[in-house]
Design an enzyme around this catalytic site. Structure first.
Site, PDB file in Angstrom:
ATOM      1  N   GLU A  58       0.851  -1.189   0.000  1.00  4.79           N
ATOM      2  CA  GLU A  58       0.000   0.000   0.000  1.00  4.79           C
ATOM      3  C   GLU A  58       0.887   1.240   0.000  1.00  4.79           C
ATOM      4  OE1 GLU A  58      -3.252   2.275   2.883  1.00  4.79           O
ATOM      5  OE2 GLU A  58      -2.737   0.177   3.275  1.00  4.79           O
TER       6      GLU A  58
ATOM      7  N   ASP B  89      -5.544   9.796   9.427  1.00  2.58           N
ATOM      8  CA  ASP B  89      -4.208   9.362   9.822  1.00  2.58           C
ATOM      9  C   ASP B  89      -3.803   9.947  11.160  1.00  2.58           C
ATOM     10  OD1 ASP B  89      -3.523   7.743   7.566  1.00  2.58           O
ATOM     11  OD2 ASP B  89      -3.347   9.570   6.388  1.00  2.58           O
TER      12      ASP B  89
END
Length: 271
Positions: free
Chosen positions: A47, A58
């Protein structure tokens, strides 16, 4: 190698698939490519995160990595070039993690088409509920990209059914409600989430958010695959080798008994 083949290979070896996450351009362009070469021997899929100025999903580690990559000039064009270089190194599935804004800024058809040409297998869209823009999802699939969406422990069974109907490639199960980051232990709810998703789709399920070592990897290995991001990015941030951490996590992914086999998915792009 297809996505299903990558998951099936890991299962045949009695373990969950390992999906390392790296931020494009972090700690530098050259450092990113060195990190890719370090993780590839351990990775079943990879990824690659597109740096973004407002990465709401995040945690602080990946936020810092994105900020630094952007300050050093990383861009969508730069990420395209890196994906192309990574594809030259491996046949393993490559997934681009991107927030929706860069897709819209470039134009979905252009964005998806260029990343497909560069060698991406699929896209992970953390801030796009697929039923809110099925046309965009369909466009990505028609261009040839697999589409991956996130589900959380709070997702209802009805929500799970809706999301997996739009998914191809695999389904991303978020282990915790919140942002990415390292944790000493994953909540028990992750097992139930994986069970509920697998009851509604033949696609592989990968668990992410919070995997930081052997113990958390073993907890997450109830799924078909495990995404490891913040722990790797932190190691890069601190200038440490990634190999010891990857070896430890791979040990945690090994199962005494293999999970039930993956069914060959007949899912096709939405029509």
């Amino acid at each position: 190698m297809t996505t299903l083949e990558a998951f099936a290979k890991a299962r045949s070896e009695g373990r969950a698939a390992l999906i390392p996450y790296l931020t494009a351009g972090f700690p530098s362009r050259e450092g990113f490519l060195q990190a890719v070469e370090e993780v590839l021997p351990y990775a079943d899929l990879l990824e690659i995160g597109l740096p973004y100025s407002d990465p709401l999903g995040d945690g602080p580690v990946i936020q810092r990595a994105s900020e630094l990559a952007l300050r050093k000039g990383m861009s969508v064009q730069g990420a395209l070039e890196l994906v192309r270089e990574v594809r030259a190194l491996t046949e393993k599935p490559l997934f681009l993690m991107t927030y929706l804004n860069p897709v819209l800024a470039w134009g979905p058809e252009r964005f998806f088409g260029l990343f497909k040409q560069a060698g991406a297998t699929g896209v992970i869209l953390p801030d796009l509920p697929p039923d809110e823009d099925p046309g965009l999802v369909r466009l990505a699939q028609e261009i040839g990209l697999e589409t991956v969406f996130l589900l959380a422990p709070t997702s209802t069974d009805a929500r799970i059914a809706t999301v997996v109907r739009h998914a191809t490639g695999f389904v991303y199960a978020v282990s915790v409600t919140g942002v990415t980051g390292m944790r000493e232990r994953l909540p028990e709810e992750v097992k139930d989430l994986v069970r509920r998703i697998k009851a509604r789709t033949a696609l592989p399920v990968a668990v992410g958010f919070g995997v930081s070592g052997k113990a958390t990897a073993a907890q997450a290995a109830v799924a078909d695959g495990v995404v490891v991001g913040s722990a790797l990015v932190r190691a890069l941030e601190e200038g440490r080798s990634l190999a010891p951490l990857l070896q430890e996590i791979r040990q945690g992914l090994q199962r005494l008994e293999a999970n039930p086999g993956l069914k060959e998915s007949s899912k096709k792009p939405l029509s």
